[in-house]
Design a protein around this motif. Sequence first.
Motif, PDB file in Angstrom:
ATOM      1  N   ILE A 103     -11.971 -26.838 -10.369  1.00 54.98           N
ATOM      2  CA  ILE A 103     -11.967 -26.542  -8.945  1.00 54.98           C
ATOM      3  C   ILE A 103     -12.437 -25.105  -8.745  1.00 54.98           C
ATOM      4  O   ILE A 103     -12.114 -24.219  -9.539  1.00 54.98           O
ATOM      5  N   SER A 104     -13.215 -24.893  -7.693  1.00 53.36           N
ATOM      6  CA  SER A 104     -13.680 -23.547  -7.387  1.00 53.36           C
ATOM      7  C   SER A 104     -13.924 -23.449  -5.881  1.00 53.36           C
ATOM      8  O   SER A 104     -13.923 -24.465  -5.182  1.00 53.36           O
ATOM      9  N   ARG A 105     -14.141 -22.241  -5.421  1.00 58.27           N
ATOM     10  CA  ARG A 105     -14.386 -22.038  -3.996  1.00 58.27           C
ATOM     11  C   ARG A 105     -15.359 -20.895  -3.792  1.00 58.27           C
ATOM     12  O   ARG A 105     -15.418 -19.963  -4.605  1.00 58.27           O
ATOM     13  N   ASP A 106     -16.088 -20.982  -2.694  1.00 62.84           N
ATOM     14  CA  ASP A 106     -16.994 -19.913  -2.279  1.00 62.84           C
ATOM     15  C   ASP A 106     -16.521 -19.467  -0.900  1.00 62.84           C
ATOM     16  O   ASP A 106     -16.828 -20.121   0.108  1.00 62.84           O
ATOM     17  N   ASN A 107     -15.775 -18.391  -0.861  1.00 64.76           N
ATOM     18  CA  ASN A 107     -15.209 -17.945   0.420  1.00 64.76           C
ATOM     19  C   ASN A 107     -16.278 -17.436   1.382  1.00 64.76           C
ATOM     20  O   ASN A 107     -16.080 -17.454   2.596  1.00 64.76           O
ATOM     21  N   ALA A 108     -17.391 -16.999   0.859  1.00 67.98           N
ATOM     22  CA  ALA A 108     -18.474 -16.534   1.733  1.00 67.98           C
ATOM     23  C   ALA A 108     -19.125 -17.703   2.474  1.00 67.98           C
ATOM     24  O   ALA A 108     -19.681 -17.520   3.558  1.00 67.98           O
ATOM     25  N   LYS A 109     -19.029 -18.892   1.878  1.00 68.58           N
ATOM     26  CA  LYS A 109     -19.651 -20.074   2.477  1.00 68.58           C
ATOM     27  C   LYS A 109     -18.624 -21.088   2.971  1.00 68.58           C
ATOM     28  O   LYS A 109     -18.992 -22.194   3.371  1.00 68.58           O
ATOM     29  N   ASN A 110     -17.352 -20.716   2.921  1.00 69.39           N
ATOM     30  CA  ASN A 110     -16.277 -21.614   3.386  1.00 69.39           C
ATOM     31  C   ASN A 110     -16.380 -22.997   2.755  1.00 69.39           C
ATOM     32  O   ASN A 110     -16.292 -24.031   3.436  1.00 69.39           O
ATOM     33  N   THR A 111     -16.563 -22.995   1.463  1.00 65.98           N
ATOM     34  CA  THR A 111     -16.789 -24.255   0.763  1.00 65.98           C
ATOM     35  C   THR A 111     -15.922 -24.343  -0.487  1.00 65.98           C
ATOM     36  O   THR A 111     -15.796 -23.373  -1.232  1.00 65.98           O
ATOM     37  N   LEU A 112     -15.387 -25.523  -0.682  1.00 61.05           N
ATOM     38  CA  LEU A 112     -14.584 -25.844  -1.855  1.00 61.05           C
ATOM     39  C   LEU A 112     -15.371 -26.806  -2.723  1.00 61.05           C
ATOM     40  O   LEU A 112     -16.108 -27.652  -2.195  1.00 61.05           O
ATOM     41  N   PHE A 113     -15.200 -26.694  -4.038  1.00 60.13           N
ATOM     42  CA  PHE A 113     -15.917 -27.565  -4.966  1.00 60.13           C
ATOM     43  C   PHE A 113     -14.955 -28.220  -5.961  1.00 60.13           C
ATOM     44  O   PHE A 113     -13.889 -27.701  -6.236  1.00 60.13           O
ATOM     45  N   LEU A 114     -15.408 -29.337  -6.484  1.00 59.78           N
ATOM     46  CA  LEU A 114     -14.732 -29.960  -7.610  1.00 59.78           C
ATOM     47  C   LEU A 114     -15.807 -30.466  -8.560  1.00 59.78           C
ATOM     48  O   LEU A 114     -16.522 -31.425  -8.239  1.00 59.78           O
ATOM     49  N   GLN A 115     -15.931 -29.814  -9.682  1.00 61.20           N
ATOM     50  CA  GLN A 115     -16.871 -30.244 -10.714  1.00 61.20           C
ATOM     51  C   GLN A 115     -16.143 -31.200 -11.638  1.00 61.20           C
ATOM     52  O   GLN A 115     -15.127 -30.848 -12.239  1.00 61.20           O
TER      53      GLN A 115
END
Length: 122
Positions: A70-82
Amino acid sequence: QVHLVESGGGLVQAGGSLRLSCAASGFTFNRYYMGWFRQAPGKEREFVARISWTGALAYYGDSAKGRFTISRDNAKNTLFLQMESLKPEDTAVYYCAASPKWTTSTSTPDYWGQGTQVTVSS
């Protein structure tokens, strides 16, 4: 108004990979814990992973440990799940969730997305 929109689901063969995304809006993203749950047909909802505000801390359910990140990009308001090394038992609808407080993996987040289907064929 909080909006969480998942994307990236689909059909993949066992052993393959997928990357889910969750686009968030309507709240201060970098002040919310974020996470993923999943629910397979006929089964209870299952915690997959959660991540702290800054992304420094991540917690995983047993089924996700060692294979999902799990990761997140706070600059793009996006959450990820690889998701790597996918198995047929990973087949489920995957939901993005958000909460200003999220103290344990069994806590119920305040906000949920609509979900994205992940199907892993054998």
